[in-house]
Design a protein around this motif. Structure first.
Motif, mmCIF file in Angstrom:
data_model
loop_
_atom_site.group_PDB
_atom_site.id
_atom_site.type_symbol
_atom_site.label_atom_id
_atom_site.label_comp_id
_atom_site.label_asym_id
_atom_site.label_seq_id
_atom_site.Cartn_x
_atom_site.Cartn_y
_atom_site.Cartn_z
ATOM 1 N N SER A 153 -0.179 12.374 42.587
ATOM 2 C CA SER A 153 -0.064 13.774 42.158
ATOM 3 C C SER A 153 -1.409 14.491 42.238
ATOM 4 O O SER A 153 -1.481 15.659 42.653
ATOM 5 C CB SER A 153 0.498 13.848 40.738
ATOM 6 N N THR A 154 -2.489 13.809 41.871
ATOM 7 C CA THR A 154 -3.806 14.450 41.945
ATOM 8 C C THR A 154 -4.269 14.579 43.395
ATOM 9 O O THR A 154 -4.971 15.539 43.742
ATOM 10 C CB THR A 154 -4.850 13.657 41.130
ATOM 11 N N ALA A 187 2.191 18.612 51.004
ATOM 12 C CA ALA A 187 1.130 19.304 50.262
ATOM 13 C C ALA A 187 0.298 20.185 51.177
ATOM 14 O O ALA A 187 -0.247 21.205 50.745
ATOM 15 C CB ALA A 187 0.248 18.277 49.549
ATOM 16 N N PHE A 188 0.192 19.824 52.447
ATOM 17 C CA PHE A 188 -0.574 20.636 53.390
ATOM 18 C C PHE A 188 0.142 21.946 53.738
ATOM 19 O O PHE A 188 -0.505 22.907 54.163
ATOM 20 C CB PHE A 188 -0.842 19.852 54.672
ATOM 21 N N THR A 214 -14.834 20.611 45.649
ATOM 22 C CA THR A 214 -14.566 19.639 46.710
ATOM 23 C C THR A 214 -15.209 18.293 46.402
ATOM 24 O O THR A 214 -14.589 17.246 46.520
ATOM 25 C CB THR A 214 -15.089 20.176 48.049
ATOM 26 N N GLY A 215 -16.478 18.318 45.995
ATOM 27 C CA GLY A 215 -17.208 17.082 45.743
ATOM 28 C C GLY A 215 -16.683 16.285 44.575
ATOM 29 O O GLY A 215 -17.008 15.117 44.419
ATOM 30 N N GLU A 216 -15.860 16.926 43.714
ATOM 31 C CA GLU A 216 -15.295 16.207 42.584
ATOM 32 C C GLU A 216 -14.172 15.270 43.008
ATOM 33 O O GLU A 216 -13.786 14.377 42.259
ATOM 34 C CB GLU A 216 -14.758 17.198 41.545
ATOM 35 N N ILE A 275 -5.300 18.282 47.872
ATOM 36 C CA ILE A 275 -5.002 18.794 49.212
ATOM 37 C C ILE A 275 -4.722 20.288 49.146
ATOM 38 O O ILE A 275 -5.270 21.080 49.928
ATOM 39 C CB ILE A 275 -3.802 18.039 49.823
ATOM 40 N N MET A 276 -3.871 20.684 48.228
ATOM 41 C CA MET A 276 -3.504 22.095 48.121
ATOM 42 C C MET A 276 -4.704 22.957 47.720
ATOM 43 O O MET A 276 -4.884 24.072 48.216
ATOM 44 C CB MET A 276 -2.352 22.268 47.131
#
Length: 326
Positions: A39-40, A81-82, A3-5, A45-46
């Motif tokens: 895209s990233t 994406a969600f 997550t932190g990345e 998100i996914m």
């Protein structure tokens, strides 16, 4: 991807602190902006959807700022994406136009007008659970989308007007709207019955309305749209709190000329307490958070826990798009 990345939580001066120490809304920005592409962002998100949903549950809303969402298509990709199912806008009272995919214009009424606080489609039994907003064109001045935690409004109203709130809990509300066969672009509740029920056929409109607990009474090509009684106070299972789940502020804040066509009464048929409404509007104003839009912002709102509105635009331009989810 940790997550932190990718995501970092940031603090804005407009946020409000909860009793539990959390901030409303949560604000997320990319950890590194130089290598972020749409895209990233979608991949992040996914990959972190459970974490993002937990933030949404705990705070009520997330503002994504600084991500490469530059077009309606980018916004559509981020919403998809969600993985939340799309909510069809059948029976809605605002004029909206599809832009691309599951992306629509927000309320199309003149931008100098206020859109009062409401839960999206609180006037029908089945409402969207999540709302996305996207800032395609940043306002010059004004035009914010204020948000407020619904349980706070309920608690303050119960403290100040316990008898009225008890009536709401017992009887609910009945919403009444006069809808013509053409949209009224000058009204915040200006959708025609044809647009609302996505048909030119009165019989089909009646069938679709009935599925939403709504009755249509015809006066020529004009429909009297009667919905309810529906709950005005709801219990949010996720937060275990009661919420001010209604559109009372819309009826009591719209211009006088529109009140001829839009009204609300207690489910018992009795009128709504005027003094309580004045207090409600004060509470909404005092408790809301209004963060000025920046181009590319995406705001995710838990519609079961948060009311939203629109402040008048002082200096153009402004273009905010929306997407509704089940």
């Amino acid at each position: 991807m940790a997550t932190g990345e990718f995501f970092r939580q940031v603090i804005l001066p407009e946020q409000k602190s909860h009793n539990d120490g959390g901030l409303f809304p949560a604000v997320l920005s990319p950890t590194c902006t130089t290598s972020v592409h749409i895209s990233t962002f979608k991949e992040a998100i996914m990959a972190h959807k459970p974490w993002l949903e937990s933030i949404l549950l705990n705070t009520g809303a997330i503002l994504f700022r600084g991500f490469p969402v530059t077009s309606p298509s980018d916004f559509n990709d981020a919403v998809e994406a969600f993985g939340f199912p799309e909510f069809p806008y059948v029976g809605g009272r605002a004029s909206r136009t599809q832009v691309v995919g599951r992306v629509y214009t927000a309320n199309e009424s003149p931008l100098h007008m206020e859109v009062p606080f409401h839960h999206e489609m609180a006037y029908v039994p089945d409402s969207p659970t999540k709302l996305f907003f996207f800032c395609e064109e940043e306002p010059g001045e004004g035009g914010e989308t204020p948000i407020v935690l619904s349980h706070i409004v309920y608690e303050k109203m119960k403290e100040r007007h316990p008898d009225f709130v008890a009536q709401l809990e017992e009887h609910g509300l009945t919403y009444i709207k006069i809808a013509g066969d053409r949209d009224d672009p000058s009204s915040v509740t200006g959708s025609s019955w044809k647009k609302a029920y996505q048909t030119d056929d009165k019989n089909v409109a009646e069938e679709r309305a009935a599925k939403l607990g709504t009755k249509l009474e015809w006066m020529g090509n004009t429909a009297k749209v009667i919905t309810g009684p529906v709950p005005a106070i709801r219990f949010d299972e996720a937060s275990r709190r009661k919420t001010w789940f209604n559109s009372l502020a819309v009826t009591y804040s719209i211009p006088a000329r529109e009140k001829r066509n839009t009204s609300v009464e207690l489910g018992s048929g009795d009128p709504v307490d005027e003094d309580a409404m004045k207090d409600m509007l004060r509470i909404l104003k005092e408790e809301c958070v209004a963060i000025p839009w920046k181009k590319g912002d995406v705001l995710l709102v838990n519609n079961l826990a948060v009311l939203h509105s629109r402040r008048p635009l002082i200096k153009p331009p402004r273009r905010i798009l929306a997407s509704l989810c089940k």
